[in-house]
Write an enzyme that holds these catalytic residues in place. Sequence first.
Site, PDB file in Angstrom:
ATOM      1  N   ASP A 144       0.807  -1.220   0.000  1.00 26.35           N
ATOM      2  CA  ASP A 144       0.000   0.000   0.000  1.00 26.35           C
ATOM      3  C   ASP A 144       0.840   1.271   0.000  1.00 26.35           C
ATOM      4  O   ASP A 144       0.435   2.294  -0.540  1.00 26.35           O
ATOM      5  CB  ASP A 144      -1.012  -0.001   1.139  1.00 26.35           C
ATOM      6  CG  ASP A 144      -0.385  -0.149   2.519  1.00 26.35           C
ATOM      7  OD1 ASP A 144       0.851  -0.313   2.619  1.00 26.35           O
ATOM      8  OD2 ASP A 144      -1.141  -0.127   3.506  1.00 26.35           O
TER       9      ASP A 144
ATOM     10  N   LYS B  49       0.571  -3.078   5.387  1.00 31.50           N
ATOM     11  CA  LYS B  49       1.877  -3.184   6.050  1.00 31.50           C
ATOM     12  C   LYS B  49       2.076  -4.563   6.691  1.00 31.50           C
ATOM     13  O   LYS B  49       3.161  -5.128   6.635  1.00 31.50           O
ATOM     14  CB  LYS B  49       2.011  -2.089   7.098  1.00 31.50           C
ATOM     15  CG  LYS B  49       3.368  -2.002   7.721  1.00 31.50           C
ATOM     16  CD  LYS B  49       3.464  -0.817   8.664  1.00 31.50           C
ATOM     17  CE  LYS B  49       4.856  -0.685   9.213  1.00 31.50           C
ATOM     18  NZ  LYS B  49       4.997   0.466  10.092  1.00 31.50           N
TER      19      LYS B  49
END
Length: 90
Positions: free
Chosen positions: A35, A60
């Site tokens: 992302d 993450k």
Amino acid sequence: MGKVFIIGVGPGSFDLLTLRAVNALASCQAAVAGDATLTPSLVDFIEEHFPGLELVVLDKEHRGDGVEEVIKRARRGANVAHLKNGDPSI
């Protein structure tokens, strides 16, 4: 088995993609990226110019799974782009 393209997206600005990167994306059925790699302008560019491309976005917590996602799709016969920050050869 499909092909895998490792594509560096630099700082994430779509207008800095090379012609070779754009051509590689055009031949892919899927793209995998963390992302943090995908800026809003890059996502907009991909969605506008490659509407059939499956964009797999890893948060993450799951970024380490990117290689597995790429391999899984390539083994199914898809051409896959693995989008990386900066220059992937460094």
